[in-house]
Enzyme design. Structure first.
Site, PDB file in Angstrom:
ATOM      1  N   ASP A  68      -6.933  -5.363  -6.230  1.00 16.26           N
ATOM      2  CA  ASP A  68      -6.702  -4.481  -5.121  1.00 16.26           C
ATOM      3  C   ASP A  68      -7.856  -3.712  -4.888  1.00 16.26           C
ATOM      4  OD1 ASP A  68      -4.246  -5.619  -4.211  1.00 16.26           O
ATOM      5  OD2 ASP A  68      -2.970  -4.436  -5.513  1.00 16.26           O
ATOM      6  N   ARG A  83       0.280  -2.872 -12.270  1.00 15.75           N
ATOM      7  CA  ARG A  83       0.374  -1.343 -11.961  1.00 15.75           C
ATOM      8  C   ARG A  83       2.056  -0.750 -11.855  1.00 15.75           C
ATOM      9  NH1 ARG A  83      -3.028  -0.979  -6.652  1.00 15.75           N
ATOM     10  NH2 ARG A  83      -1.924   0.964  -6.514  1.00 15.75           N
ATOM     11  N   ARG A 108      -7.183 -12.162  -7.336  1.00 15.89           N
ATOM     12  CA  ARG A 108      -7.482 -11.008  -6.381  1.00 15.89           C
ATOM     13  C   ARG A 108      -7.337  -9.550  -6.951  1.00 15.89           C
ATOM     14  NH1 ARG A 108      -4.656 -13.909  -1.032  1.00 15.89           N
ATOM     15  NH2 ARG A 108      -6.091 -16.166  -1.206  1.00 15.89           N
TER      16      ARG A 108
END
Length: 245
Positions: A52, A198, A50
């Site tokens: 973001d 990130r 998944r």
């Protein structure tokens, strides 16, 4: 029921993320709607990972079970016709065995994060890079990054809402290299925690700017404390490049 593997690329900017959500259109919803419009039947898809909101993909992989026996190239082209209003493209479609699963059959995931490191802001690449105006030392970032390679407790570099059962992950690669005004950070692993890439990139930026030393990054990892993480890098520069099986 035949199972198909779809390799998908998309621009993550218009979407609330990969997963269906109540607050807007997701990549998953757009693809599932295209499948339903094509086949006349609802068919849920499962993804390798998944992403973001704002995160992009060049090699996302999904699987779907369909009633009809499709030739791969025809399924690809038909789905792309139904996706033409969205920045999503099915790059490849192929028939796979019924035991194939986009998420659990994966053996390695590869991500790329791009930083535009110059005074002038981006024009053509706006939305696809993190613009950092101050000069970054890519060599220092690469050296520091090697402390994160291997099997570690990555609690410091996981999102507070991460739902993974364990913070333990094995990071196989974390390379930093400068290409002109761009700094490219490449990360590879079997799996990643929510916002792990990130979070690591944001902390590496601290090293590159001189705010942190390599020892500071290592100490942050060993602290196993989310509060010790640097600022999380924005989604713009992150790409899911490829998934291995």
């Amino acid at each position: 029921m035949p199972r198909y593997k779809l390799t998908v690329e998309y621009d993550g900017r218009p979407f609330v993320g990969w997963q269906r959500q109540a607050n807007g259109l997701s990549v998953q919803e757009a693809i599932e709607s295209a499948i339903e419009n094509l086949t006349g039947a609802s068919a849920p898809i499962q993804a390798a990972g998944r992403t973001d909101a704002g995160v992009h993909a060049k090699g996302q992989v999904v699987h779907v079970d369909l009633d009809k026996d499709w030739r791969g190239d025809r399924l690809r082209d038909a789905l792309n016709a139904h996706l033409r209003l969205f920045p999503i493209a099915v790059v490849e479609a192929e028939r796979v065995g019924e035991t194939f699963e986009a998420r659990f059959s994966a053996t390695r995931r590869h991500y790329l994060y791009r930083i535009l490191n110059r005074r002038a802001p981006p024009t053509h690449e706006r939305g696809y890079v993190w613009h950092v105006a101050r000069r970054l030392d890519a060599a220092a970032m690469h050296t520091a990054a090697q402390a994160l390679v291997g099997r570690h407790d990555f609690t410091t570099f996981r999102a507070a809402e991460c739902q993974a059962n364990s913070p333990l992950r094995t990071l196989e690669r974390l390379d930093v290299a400068r290409e002109g005004d761009a700094i490219e950070i490449r990360a590879s692993a079997l799996s990643f925690l929510h916002r792990q890439v990130r979070s690591m990139v944001g902390s590496l930026e601290h090293v590159g700017s001189g705010k942190w030393t390599s020892d500071d990054l290592k100490a942050a990892l060993e602290a196993r404390d989310r509060a010790r993480c640097g600022a999380v890098a924005p989604p713009d520069g992150l790409f899911l490049m490829r998934v291995e099986y």
